[in-house]
Design an enzyme around this catalytic site. Structure first.
Site, short mmCIF file in Angstrom:
data_model
loop_
_atom_site.label_atom_id
_atom_site.label_comp_id
_atom_site.label_asym_id
_atom_site.label_seq_id
_atom_site.Cartn_x
_atom_site.Cartn_y
_atom_site.Cartn_z
N PHE A 152 10.15 -34.23 28.44
CA PHE A 152 11.08 -35.30 29.22
C PHE A 152 12.32 -35.29 28.55
CE2 PHE A 152 6.88 -37.94 30.37
CZ PHE A 152 6.67 -37.01 31.39
N CYS A 154 15.03 -32.48 27.35
CA CYS A 154 15.94 -31.47 27.40
C CYS A 154 17.27 -32.34 27.87
CB CYS A 154 15.79 -30.42 28.42
SG CYS A 154 17.04 -29.06 28.12
#
Ligand SMILES: Cc1cc2nc3c(=O)[nH]c(=O)nc-3n(C[C@H](O)[C@H](O)[C@H](O)COP(=O)(O)O)c2cc1C
Length: 373
Positions: A152, A154
């Site tokens: 959750f 990048c």
């Protein structure tokens, strides 16, 4: 008294609490096998997805250095300069799930006693995407992965329903975690982005969705510096750049601050700390704040790609620390985990020369100060 490196984290037994994080060190079967040979207790695979990935032309990651001579932070290599940070705009793995699954199986056959966590990522904009998370989760666990890490975090995904865009939305954090937990037979960790104001809000949402642990930090959103001679970004393609992620020593105190917000809010939950770790002293800070495991990326990238010397230093540091503290009865990580968590308090609780003069920034006689006094 004998010392013990082993930890149990989210129900998984680790020979030691040190993992390689999801990144280039863990992007291939050969790297992961080398990492286990070198002694890492666990490895999180490079993030696996179902959507096509094409990285930018040229370098995907670079390192910034600084030195007392020029006190300048730059990607330019110069003698005597020390590492400041890593900067990257690399996307998730460009290998398909069909490429990864037989490799996960083979790695686990070769190292059944080491922990392999599969990092996965899909979208979140519709039911099909939630099914994609489930497909990835089922594939990886059936191939033998010991746990799942949901990416959750990048910081450079274009899609509005992916990566840190999920980590910035507490509803999506909950919904995606719940969808994965519906099919998961192994522990589920959520790796959150540090790019939110109150990270404990998203952590709470993941826990409500059923997460077994929170992992933090991924890299911090950042841009490369501009060369004062050429006026070009130090890394660019055709003069253009987009936001990427900062890792390494520069993010250690930032990442510790994020972690402490979460461990204080959820003292009984499990956390894996990442950001700026290259030897045991830095790992220790995360553990003292409550983390049960820690992960490493930048330092390993600079040490023969998988960090054989980094893991040696981490293990030697842990052994020496336990020996030094044997008189306190400490024999393993659990004996000192979290013992500095409650030392982070409001400014008003810090001693000052004359406490009577300070009212948390309010006027002494006004309403709020009076009510809180
Ligand atoms: C080149 C590069 C690629 C990365 N790729 C991923 C990834 O695919 N998935 C992920 O969860 N984190 C990824 N990360 C983030 C790292 O796992 C880690 O969270 C971050 O670098 C901070 O740790 P460090 O200070 O030890 O580098 C990447 C980092 C770098 C430098």
């Amino acid at each position: 008294m004998s010392t013990n490196r082993a930890v149990r984290f989210t129900g998984i037994d680790f020979q030691n609490p040190f993992l390689l994080s999801s990144a280039p060190p863990t992007e291939s079967e050969s790297n992961i096998l080398r990492a286990f040979e070198a002694g890492w207790g666990g490895v999180v695979t490079k993030t696996i997805g179902l959507h096509p990935v094409t990285n930018v032309v040229g370098a995907k990651a670079k390192f910034m250095r600084t030195s007392p001579e020029d006190s300048c932070v730059s990607m330019k290599k110069r003698p005597g300069a020390a590492l400041h940070s890593s900067w990257n705009w690399e996307l998730i793995s460009d290998k398909t799930i069909d490429w990864w699954l037989p490799r996960i199986r083979r790695i686990k056959e070769a190292f059944p006693d080491r922990v392999l966590i599969a990092s996965i990522m899909a979208g979140s904009g519709n039911d099909k995407e939630l099914k994609n998370w489930q497909r990835l989760a089922q594939g990886c666990q059936d191939a033998g992965a010991d746990g799942l890490e949901l990416n959750f975090s990048c910081p450079h995904m274009d899609r509005r329903d992916m990566g840190s865009n999920i980590g910035k939305d507490e509803v999506l954090c909950s919904v995606v975690t719940e969808a994965v937990k519906e099919v998961a037979t192994v522990p589920v960790w959520c790796k959150l982005t540090p790019a939110t104001a109150e990270i404990e809000v998203e952590a709470g949402a993941c826990f409500r969705g059923g997460a077994d642990a929170i992992v933090s930090s991924n890299t911090f959103p950042s841009i490369p510096l501009i060369d004062p001679e050429t006026l070009e970004f130090e890394i660019n393609v055709d003069g253009l750049v987009s936001s990427g992620g900062l890792g390494g020593p520069a993010i250690l105190p930032l990442s510790l601050a994020k972690m402490s917000q979460m461990t204080r809010a959820f003292p009984d939950r499990s956390f894996s700390g990442i950001g700026g770790i290259s030897d045991f002293n830095q790992a220790l800070s995360y553990i003292l704040l409550g983390c049960g495991t820690v992960q490493v990326c930048t330092a390993a990238m600079l040490d023969q790609a998988v960090g054989p010397n980094v893991i040696k230093r981490l293990l030697a540091g842990l052994d020496a620390f336990l020996e030094r503290n044997a008189a306190r009865g400490w024999t393993g990580v659990e004996d000192f985990r979290g013992i500095r968590r409650e030392r982070i308090v409001a400014q008003s609780e810090i001693r000052r020369p004359d406490a009577a003069d300070y009212h948390s920034g309010y006027e002494a006689v006004e309403g709020y100060a009076r009510a809180e006094a």
